[in-house]
Design an enzyme around this catalytic site. Structure first.
Site, PDB file in Angstrom:
ATOM      1  N   ASP A   1       0.791  -1.365   0.103  1.00  0.00           N
ATOM      2  CA  ASP A   1      -0.213   0.051  -0.038  1.00  0.00           C
ATOM      3  C   ASP A   1       0.865   1.298  -0.066  1.00  0.00           C
ATOM      4  O   ASP A   1       2.104   1.099   0.037  1.00  0.00           O
ATOM      5  CB  ASP A   1      -0.883   0.189   1.224  1.00  0.00           C
ATOM      6  CG  ASP A   1      -1.700   1.291   1.213  1.00  0.00           C
ATOM      7  OD1 ASP A   1      -2.585   1.492   0.418  1.00  0.00           O
ATOM      8  OD2 ASP A   1      -1.943   1.635   2.366  1.00  0.00           O
TER       9      ASP A   1
ATOM     10  N   TYR B   1      -0.892   8.250  -2.596  1.00  0.00           N
ATOM     11  CA  TYR B   1      -1.099   7.847  -4.091  1.00  0.00           C
ATOM     12  C   TYR B   1      -2.076   8.394  -4.595  1.00  0.00           C
ATOM     13  O   TYR B   1      -2.111   8.619  -5.901  1.00  0.00           O
ATOM     14  CB  TYR B   1      -1.196   6.254  -4.028  1.00  0.00           C
ATOM     15  CG  TYR B   1       0.099   5.420  -3.938  1.00  0.00           C
ATOM     16  CD1 TYR B   1       1.257   6.141  -3.601  1.00  0.00           C
ATOM     17  CD2 TYR B   1       0.129   4.368  -4.539  1.00  0.00           C
ATOM     18  CE1 TYR B   1       2.497   5.482  -3.363  1.00  0.00           C
ATOM     19  CE2 TYR B   1       1.211   3.650  -4.313  1.00  0.00           C
ATOM     20  CZ  TYR B   1       2.464   3.870  -3.927  1.00  0.00           C
ATOM     21  OH  TYR B   1       3.665   3.381  -3.840  1.00  0.00           O
ATOM     22  N   GLY B   2      -3.413   8.771  -4.023  1.00  0.00           N
ATOM     23  CA  GLY B   2      -4.648   9.082  -4.589  1.00  0.00           C
ATOM     24  C   GLY B   2      -4.553  10.390  -5.439  1.00  0.00           C
ATOM     25  O   GLY B   2      -5.669  10.717  -6.170  1.00  0.00           O
TER      26      GLY B   2
ATOM     27  N   CYS C   1      -4.219  -1.768  -1.825  1.00  0.00           N
ATOM     28  CA  CYS C   1      -4.445  -0.088  -2.060  1.00  0.00           C
ATOM     29  C   CYS C   1      -5.608  -0.086  -3.296  1.00  0.00           C
ATOM     30  O   CYS C   1      -5.369  -0.448  -4.295  1.00  0.00           O
ATOM     31  CB  CYS C   1      -3.024   0.390  -2.322  1.00  0.00           C
ATOM     32  SG  CYS C   1      -3.326   2.034  -3.018  1.00  0.00           S
ATOM     33  N   ASN C   2      -6.538   0.716  -3.048  1.00  0.00           N
ATOM     34  CA  ASN C   2      -7.598   0.726  -4.211  1.00  0.00           C
ATOM     35  C   ASN C   2      -6.835   1.726  -5.155  1.00  0.00           C
ATOM     36  O   ASN C   2      -7.218   1.252  -6.499  1.00  0.00           O
ATOM     37  CB  ASN C   2      -8.774   1.424  -3.657  1.00  0.00           C
ATOM     38  CG  ASN C   2      -9.647   0.595  -2.610  1.00  0.00           C
ATOM     39  OD1 ASN C   2     -10.425   0.024  -3.177  1.00  0.00           O
ATOM     40  ND2 ASN C   2      -9.353   0.577  -1.476  1.00  0.00           N
ATOM     41  N   THR C   3      -6.243   2.655  -4.857  1.00  0.00           N
ATOM     42  CA  THR C   3      -5.580   3.358  -6.065  1.00  0.00           C
ATOM     43  C   THR C   3      -4.692   2.744  -6.888  1.00  0.00           C
ATOM     44  O   THR C   3      -4.886   2.729  -8.179  1.00  0.00           O
ATOM     45  CB  THR C   3      -5.108   4.717  -5.387  1.00  0.00           C
ATOM     46  OG1 THR C   3      -5.544   5.324  -4.438  1.00  0.00           O
ATOM     47  CG2 THR C   3      -4.790   5.485  -6.604  1.00  0.00           C
TER      48      THR C   3
ATOM     49  N   THR D   1      -8.019   1.840   1.419  1.00  0.00           N
ATOM     50  CA  THR D   1      -7.808   1.047   2.537  1.00  0.00           C
ATOM     51  C   THR D   1      -7.418   1.790   3.871  1.00  0.00           C
ATOM     52  O   THR D   1      -7.600   1.131   4.926  1.00  0.00           O
ATOM     53  CB  THR D   1      -6.554  -0.030   2.159  1.00  0.00           C
ATOM     54  OG1 THR D   1      -5.552   0.703   1.593  1.00  0.00           O
ATOM     55  CG2 THR D   1      -7.163  -1.171   1.248  1.00  0.00           C
TER      56      THR D   1
END
Ligand code: DGL
Length: 269
Positions: free
Chosen positions: A12, A44-45, A75-77, A187
């Site tokens: 992440d 990161y977003g 990590c969703n991104t 997350t």
């Protein structure tokens, strides 16, 4: 070392992926885990797709040096931008957090209105509406980027009136859309579950994709014949900056005692 005994690599941008590690430890208690948190380059977003792909590839190269048998993009991104690219290049199984979270939300909604809170990157990629509509095109998906929540979690302000107020402002528009299910699509956000739950009330089901991700991981490892069913696990933690700070945070949310976190010069990978 037997393939089954090889660790699972999890990564992440920072501490958020620990919410996924927590679930893996609960549901797959014998698996060995190597975690990498990119604390020097979080968030990161707000970064571009190319940058996130580049970072994710470096991290995967590093995890491969630890002989991981599978990778979880916690990590969703990074899942939104990089999972497909990584999948094409890798010779080991890799899963992300978006599909498991989306499927849980589709099964949970009663009024066919799902809210997604996530980073700007995840929201902008459109991945959640896309995956949800694969399962049911009639569902209305309302998204809201909540970038400040990541910094507040990284700062450790998980139980703080300032965080409550920021979350309240972000969630206002979603509440007006009358969603009955809300995906914590970053997350980091499950660490704010209490605050978010208080704001949206009991009528809204909160979905933490970490739970389903751990279930999917177990299925995948079984299918591949590399599930470690018994034995003492070992856990290693690596970050790109602030190792001690990370350790303190991890110790406060994981159900195990950690060995010290080590620093990795990740841009060399
Ligand atoms: N926790 C990550 C996610 O799920 C990234 C948050 C960030 O670094 O902006 O999207």
């Amino acid at each position: 070392m037997m393939q089954k005994d090889a660790p699972i690599g999890v990564f992440d941008s920072g501490v958020g992926g620990l919410t996924v590690v927590r679930e893996i430890i609960r549901q797959l208690p014998s698996e060995n885990i190597v975690y990498f948190g990119d604390t020097a380059r979080v968030p990161y977003g707000t970064k571009s797709r190319d940058t996130i792909i580049n970072y994710s590839e470096q991290i995967v190269h590093f995890l491969k040096t630890k002989q991981v048998k599978a990778i979880v993009v916690a990590c969703n991104t990074a899942t939104s931008y990089a999972l497909d690219v990584l999948k094409e290049k890798l010779d080991i199984p890799i899963i992300g957090v978006v599909r498991p979270g989306a499927v849980t939300a589709v099964n949970a909604t009663r009024n066919k209105r799902i809210g997604i809170i996530a980073t700007e990157g995840t929201v902008g990629s459109g991945i959640y509406p896309k995956v949800i509509h694969e399962y049911n095109p009639e569902i209305q998906v309302v998204q809201k980027a909540c970038p400040l929540l990541v910094s507040l979690v990284e700062e450790g302000w998980t139980d703080d009136p300032v965080t409550d107020e920021v979350a309240r402002r972000y969630l206002k528009s979603l509440q007006a859309s009358e969603v009955d299910t809300l995906v914590l699509g970053c997350t980091h956000y499950p660490l704010l579950r209490k605050a978010i739950g208080r704001l949206v009330g009991d009528g809204v089901t909160l979905v933490n994709p970490a739970y389903e991700t751990a279930c999917s991981l177990r299925e995948l490892l079984k299918e591949e014949g590399i599930y470690r069913e018994s034995g003492e696990p070992s856990y290693s933690f690596f970050v790109s900056d602030g190792a001690e700070r990370f350790s303190n945070f991890a110790n406060s949310i994981l159900p195990v005692d950690l060995v010290p976190t080590r620093l990795v010069p990740i841009e060399n990978y």
